[in-house]
Design a protein around this motif. Structure first.
Motif, PDB file in Angstrom:
ATOM      1  N   ASP A   1      33.465  38.479  36.444  1.00 58.51           N
ATOM      2  CA  ASP A   1      34.883  38.170  36.666  1.00 58.51           C
ATOM      3  C   ASP A   1      35.084  36.685  36.926  1.00 58.51           C
ATOM      4  O   ASP A   1      36.042  36.073  36.428  1.00 58.51           O
TER       5      ASP A   1
ATOM      6  N   ARG B   1      37.239  34.110  34.671  1.00 65.15           N
ATOM      7  CA  ARG B   1      38.322  33.335  35.245  1.00 65.15           C
ATOM      8  C   ARG B   1      38.112  31.841  34.992  1.00 65.15           C
ATOM      9  O   ARG B   1      39.024  31.120  34.604  1.00 65.15           O
TER      10      ARG B   1
ATOM     11  N   THR C   1      38.791  31.001  31.383  1.00 61.69           N
ATOM     12  CA  THR C   1      40.229  31.014  31.123  1.00 61.69           C
ATOM     13  C   THR C   1      40.861  29.736  31.624  1.00 61.69           C
ATOM     14  O   THR C   1      41.708  29.125  30.939  1.00 61.69           O
ATOM     15  N   GLU C   2      40.465  29.275  32.819  1.00 55.34           N
ATOM     16  CA  GLU C   2      41.010  28.020  33.370  1.00 55.34           C
ATOM     17  C   GLU C   2      40.619  26.828  32.507  1.00 55.34           C
ATOM     18  O   GLU C   2      41.419  25.938  32.265  1.00 55.34           O
TER      19      GLU C   2
END
Length: 133
Positions: free
Chosen positions: A117, A121, A124-125
């Motif tokens: 996860d 994340r 994605t950032e």
């Protein structure tokens, strides 16, 4: 005869109710008895000591734990008992080891899920902040 049975029945119900809450309830009742009218507290104290065998449960526990160490006088039974207790201890140790492995596997799965996860994340950032085209 009903008049004699009623107080006895009331006393028995009160005794069972106090027994349901254990020694602290008996001690609280005794203290309350001393506060309200000292002969009541004294009567409860005497009943707890001589009538209720207040210390019987602790004696019972010590007898139960001492069972494993006592000899029955029969060597065949004592050998059987020792073997059975040893087997049960081995099974308990194996079960404890199984639970440890199970907890370790669960911890690893939770950590791996967290890392996946976290990586998702972070990716994605990075994708949102990087200038494309």
């Amino acid at each position: 005869m009903t008049t004699l049975a009623a107080p006895s029945n009331w006393f028995r119900r009160a005794e069972l109710w106090l027994d349901g809450y254990g020694k602290p309830a008996w001690i609280a009742a005794m203290v309350l008895g001393f506060i309200l009218f000292w002969p009541i507290g004294l009567a409860l104290l005497a009943y707890m000591i001589w009538g209720k065998s207040m210390f019987k449960s602790s004696c019972r526990k010590s007898r139960a734990t001492g069972f494993a160490n006592t000899s029955s006088g029969n060597s065949a039974f004592d050998a059987y008992k020792a073997d059975t207790l040893r087997r049960l201890e081995d099974e308990q140790a194996a079960f404890d080891a199984f639970l440890t492995r199970l907890r370790d596997a669960k911890d690893k799965a939770e950590f791996d899920q967290f890392m996946a996860d976290n990586r998702k994340r972070r990716d994605t950032e990075v994708a949102e902040t990087s200038p494309m085209g």
